[in-house]
Design an enzyme around this catalytic site. Structure first.
Site, PDB file in Angstrom:
ATOM      1  N   HIS A  31       0.933  -0.671  -0.185  1.00 37.55           N
ATOM      2  CA  HIS A  31       0.027   0.068  -0.132  1.00 37.55           C
ATOM      3  C   HIS A  31       0.693   1.203  -0.182  1.00 37.55           C
ATOM      4  O   HIS A  31       1.812   0.853  -0.165  1.00 37.55           O
ATOM      5  CB  HIS A  31      -1.129   0.148   0.977  1.00 37.55           C
ATOM      6  CG  HIS A  31      -0.188  -0.756   2.619  1.00 37.55           C
ATOM      7  ND1 HIS A  31       0.758   1.005   3.205  1.00 37.55           N
ATOM      8  CD2 HIS A  31      -0.135  -1.000   3.519  1.00 37.55           C
ATOM      9  CE1 HIS A  31       0.511   0.804   3.805  1.00 37.55           C
ATOM     10  NE2 HIS A  31       0.440  -0.957   4.518  1.00 37.55           N
ATOM     11  N   HIS A  34       3.269   1.307   2.349  1.00 36.37           N
ATOM     12  CA  HIS A  34       4.842   0.839   2.029  1.00 36.37           C
ATOM     13  C   HIS A  34       6.254   2.470   0.848  1.00 36.37           C
ATOM     14  O   HIS A  34       7.105   1.972   0.970  1.00 36.37           O
ATOM     15  CB  HIS A  34       5.186  -0.187   1.012  1.00 36.37           C
ATOM     16  CG  HIS A  34       4.107  -1.543   2.272  1.00 36.37           C
ATOM     17  ND1 HIS A  34       3.220  -2.318   2.206  1.00 36.37           N
ATOM     18  CD2 HIS A  34       4.375  -1.805   3.853  1.00 36.37           C
ATOM     19  CE1 HIS A  34       2.488  -2.689   3.016  1.00 36.37           C
ATOM     20  NE2 HIS A  34       3.190  -2.656   4.560  1.00 36.37           N
ATOM     21  N   CYS A 142       0.375  -6.338  15.672  1.00 36.58           N
ATOM     22  CA  CYS A 142       2.031  -6.004  15.991  1.00 36.58           C
ATOM     23  C   CYS A 142       2.928  -6.906  15.880  1.00 36.58           C
ATOM     24  O   CYS A 142       4.140  -7.176  15.360  1.00 36.58           O
ATOM     25  CB  CYS A 142       2.456  -5.457  17.316  1.00 36.58           C
ATOM     26  SG  CYS A 142       0.873  -3.520  17.545  1.00 36.58           S
ATOM     27  N   LYS A 307      -6.541   8.183  10.236  1.00 41.20           N
ATOM     28  CA  LYS A 307      -5.136   6.321   9.729  1.00 41.20           C
ATOM     29  C   LYS A 307      -6.557   6.571   8.911  1.00 41.20           C
ATOM     30  O   LYS A 307      -7.651   6.335   8.695  1.00 41.20           O
ATOM     31  CB  LYS A 307      -5.686   6.263  11.177  1.00 41.20           C
ATOM     32  CG  LYS A 307      -4.396   4.674  10.746  1.00 41.20           C
ATOM     33  CD  LYS A 307      -4.382   3.746  12.194  1.00 41.20           C
ATOM     34  CE  LYS A 307      -4.012   3.017  11.906  1.00 41.20           C
ATOM     35  NZ  LYS A 307      -3.399   1.773  13.079  1.00 41.20           N
ATOM     36  N   LYS A 310      -9.905   0.876   6.144  1.00 40.66           N
ATOM     37  CA  LYS A 310     -11.075   0.728   4.827  1.00 40.66           C
ATOM     38  C   LYS A 310     -12.075   1.103   5.093  1.00 40.66           C
ATOM     39  O   LYS A 310     -13.497   1.300   5.097  1.00 40.66           O
ATOM     40  CB  LYS A 310     -11.471  -0.865   4.746  1.00 40.66           C
ATOM     41  CG  LYS A 310      -9.981  -1.570   3.953  1.00 40.66           C
ATOM     42  CD  LYS A 310     -10.174  -2.799   3.404  1.00 40.66           C
ATOM     43  CE  LYS A 310      -8.913  -3.403   2.649  1.00 40.66           C
ATOM     44  NZ  LYS A 310      -7.689  -4.391   3.311  1.00 40.66           N
TER      45      LYS A 310
HETATM   46  O1  ME8 Z   1       6.097  -3.535  10.544  1.00 40.15           O
HETATM   47  N1  ME8 Z   1       2.431   5.791   6.655  1.00 40.15           N
HETATM   48  O2  ME8 Z   1       6.459  -4.707   8.156  1.00 40.15           O
HETATM   49  P1  ME8 Z   1       4.874  -3.456   7.796  1.00 40.15           P
HETATM   50  C1  ME8 Z   1       3.951   5.939   6.502  1.00 40.15           C
HETATM   51  N2  ME8 Z   1       7.319  -6.662   8.677  1.00 40.15           N
HETATM   52  N3  ME8 Z   1       4.325   5.002   6.193  1.00 40.15           N
HETATM   53  C2  ME8 Z   1       4.341   3.429   6.366  1.00 40.15           C
HETATM   54  C3  ME8 Z   1       2.371   3.610   6.383  1.00 40.15           C
HETATM   55  C4  ME8 Z   1       1.913   5.093   6.773  1.00 40.15           C
HETATM   56  N4  ME8 Z   1       0.288   4.912   6.526  1.00 40.15           N
HETATM   57  N5  ME8 Z   1       2.177   1.947   6.652  1.00 40.15           N
HETATM   58  C5  ME8 Z   1       3.299   1.433   6.863  1.00 40.15           C
HETATM   59  C6  ME8 Z   1       6.384  -4.643   9.132  1.00 40.15           C
HETATM   60  N6  ME8 Z   1       3.997   2.492   6.717  1.00 40.15           N
HETATM   61  C7  ME8 Z   1       7.400  -5.784   9.664  1.00 40.15           C
HETATM   62  C8  ME8 Z   1       8.705  -4.909   9.613  1.00 40.15           C
HETATM   63  S1  ME8 Z   1      11.271  -5.014   9.572  1.00 40.15           S
HETATM   64  C9  ME8 Z   1      12.528  -6.025   9.893  1.00 40.15           C
HETATM   65  C10 ME8 Z   1      10.218  -5.972   9.749  1.00 40.15           C
HETATM   66  C11 ME8 Z   1       5.823   1.661   5.777  1.00 40.15           C
HETATM   67  O3  ME8 Z   1       4.067  -4.561   6.503  1.00 40.15           O
HETATM   68  C12 ME8 Z   1       6.685   2.501   6.931  1.00 40.15           C
HETATM   69  O4  ME8 Z   1       8.055   2.253   6.548  1.00 40.15           O
HETATM   70  O5  ME8 Z   1       3.231  -3.278   8.829  1.00 40.15           O
HETATM   71  C13 ME8 Z   1       6.605   0.901   8.309  1.00 40.15           C
HETATM   72  O6  ME8 Z   1       7.391   0.590   9.217  1.00 40.15           O
HETATM   73  C14 ME8 Z   1       6.336   0.517   7.473  1.00 40.15           C
HETATM   74  O7  ME8 Z   1       5.429   0.207   5.922  1.00 40.15           O
HETATM   75  C15 ME8 Z   1       5.745  -1.375   8.665  1.00 40.15           C
HETATM   76  O8  ME8 Z   1       5.653  -1.992   7.772  1.00 40.15           O
END
Ligand code: ME8
Length: 481
Positions: A31, A34, A142, A307, A310
């Site tokens: 999304h 990411h 989490c 935030k 959906k």
């Molecule tokens: O936490 N705004 O994966 P994840 C900005 N697998 N960035 C965002 C965001 C938002 N609304 N939502 C997500 C994990 N991100 C673990 C990480 S690393 C060893 C393991 C981005 O899929 C942001 O970088 O939940 C956040 O830290 C990350 O996606 C979380 O991705």
């Protein structure tokens, strides 16, 4: 002495600049959040390469754990089949967004599993891991144990979900022995946490309580890497996931530290700062490796001040953004919508306005007008052999102040546009040819610097401008919406 410092400089220069993004959970499609982190990391990777530095830039997917197994089951797939599909979607999105990563790592890769197994064996033999029992509140969203103080109304605020009470036999990783060392490294910026407010936040957390040992294994989660010393347990996903940052360097998990470690910049969102600043760094200390150089933390993207969800119906789709604004339009809007590091609020209306004002009417218009006028130059404009970037721009890029760097470039673009309006060169051609030549050449030289500075941000557009400057013509860069 002199000889020694020479060697040091040589070795410093040889180590590639290592940049990472988090590896994203393969529990759903990629999304905008990411995309945000990954585009930011890509900008820094491209900027470093432009300075002649060798860069290693890695991203990937985090594919084990209860959350993913749960989701696969819901979709009636086996977990591997499910994550294969998701990983593919991530790779496709990075291609569409022009991401220049060198590695895409998946935690289900055999090489990665081997690293995790070897590291766990090492830590166990060293006495860093012991068998215990863990009791706590676990949020599957989490994939983390929560403290009472983390909850709001008994729920995890990030996932709006009541954590499960868990009492389980578990292998534990010792944390406390490195607490003081970690505080000192953060204070001295050996582990540089930026922006500074996040450094302060972590320091106050670390000084406020004794770190608890963490549970390193799960007994009832089959979808994970079995512990080498007790196969009835699987590895806790975060420990599995962190090690990706070493796997990508081709490390086998048991020989010497990979030469490219430490990472120069690890990009993360604020949601995963605490685990990166504590568990990950302490794992490194247990291994005897240096800590991360810079942990660059950014805020979250909000949609209309809220935030994205959906239920609220305010999700901004990255696919729609790409369809509407194109690759560079999307990259631009992601990086210019707010101060990089802070939370950033987007709305479809504001994005459209900004796209039209800055890209279609601003940059696009300037380029097409000046190229049209340059047809009336006597003698072609020859782009110079190199460009001198402004020092404020360089400073912003060094400090990862990405939105500020972009603002500087666009301020320059606006100035060039104003200069053109003031000078009205279209009235000068053939009348005061000397002045006409001067005005157009000044703007063309400005465009060269603008294109060069935009290169990391809008690679395709920058290339188009550079080609246009050489060939004296171009198609419109951005269509007005
Ligand atoms: O936490 N705004 O994966 P994840 C900005 N697998 N960035 C965002 C965001 C938002 N609304 N939502 C997500 C994990 N991100 C673990 C990480 S690393 C060893 C393991 C981005 O899929 C942001 O970088 O939940 C956040 O830290 C990350 O996606 C979380 O991705």
């Amino acid at each position: 002495m002199v000889e020694e410092s020479k060697i040091y400089v040589y070795m410093e220069a040889k180590k590639p600049f290592f940049i990472t993004t988090p590896i994203y959970y393969a529990n759903g499609l990629p999304h905008i959040g990411h995309a945000y982190t990954t585009v930011a990391a890509d900008v820094v990777a491209r900027a470093k390469r432009l300075t002649g530095q060798e860069v290693i830039f890695s991203t990937g997917t985090d594919e084990h754990g209860a959350k993913i197994a749960e989701k696969a089951l819901l979709e009636g797939k086996n977990p591997q089949e499910f994550v294969d599909g998701i990983a593919k979607a991530f790779e496709e999105l990075w291609k569409r967004l022009d991401i220049s990563h060198d590695h895409f790592i998946r935690t289900t890769d055999a090489q990665h599993k081997n690293v995790v197994t070897n590291v766990l064996t090492f830590l166990y033999d060293k006495g860093a891991i012991y068998k215990g029992e863990y009791e706590g509140l676990y949020c599957v969203g989490c994939e983390q144990f929560k403290m009472e103080s983390d909850l709001v109304g008994g729920k995890c605020p990030d996932h709006n979900r009541i954590p499960e009470k868990m009492v389980e036999e578990s292998y534990m990783l010792k944390m406390t022995e490195y607490q003081e060392a970690l505080i000192q490294k953060i204070e001295s910026d050996e582990l540089c946490i930026r922006p500074v407010k996040y450094k302060k936040e972590i320091l106050s957390f670390l000084k406020g309580q004794k770190l608890e040992d963490i549970s390193l294994s799960r007994k009832n989660v089959a979808w994970g890497i079995p512990l080498p010393f007790d196969e009835t347990h699987t590895t806790y996903v975060w420990v599995d996931a962190f090690l990706n940052y070493l796997t990508v360097l081709g490390w086998d998990g048991k020989s010497e530290m990979p030469q490219t470690w430490p990472a120069d910049v690890q990009f993360i969102g604020k949601d995963i700062l605490r685990v990166h600043a504590t568990i990950w760094q302490i794992l490194l200390l247990h291994l005897g490796f240096p800590v991360t150089k810079t942990l660059f933390t950014h805020g979250h993207i909000l949609s209309g001040g809220k935030k994205m969800s959906k239920t609220l119906g305010n999700v901004i789709s990255i696919d729609e953004m790409l369809e509407t604004f194109g690759v560079d339009g999307t990259r631009y809007l992601l990086l210019s919508g707010g101060t990089f590091g802070e939370d950033m609020d987007l709305t479809p209306e504001r994005m459209k306005e900004k796209y039209n004002a800055d890209l279609a009417n601003g940059l696009g218009n300037l380029v097409s007008r000046v190229l049209k006028l340059s047809e009336r130059l006597q003698g072609r404009y020859e782009p110079g052999p190199g460009v001198a970037l402004s020092s404020p721009y360089i400073e912003c890029m060094e400090n990862i102040e990405l939105s500020q760097a972009l603002e500087l470039v666009f301020a320059r673009m606006k100035q060039a546009n104003e200069y053109m309006s003031q000078e009205e060169p279209w009235k000068l051609a053939g009348v005061d040819q000397e002045r006409f030549e001067k005005v157009i050449r000044v703007i063309l030289a400005d465009l060269e610097i603008i294109a060069f500075s935009l290169n990391p941000f809008l690679p395709e557009t920058a290339k188009k401008i550079q080609t246009a400057l050489r060939e004296g013509k171009t198609d419109p860069l951005f269509q007005r919406i």
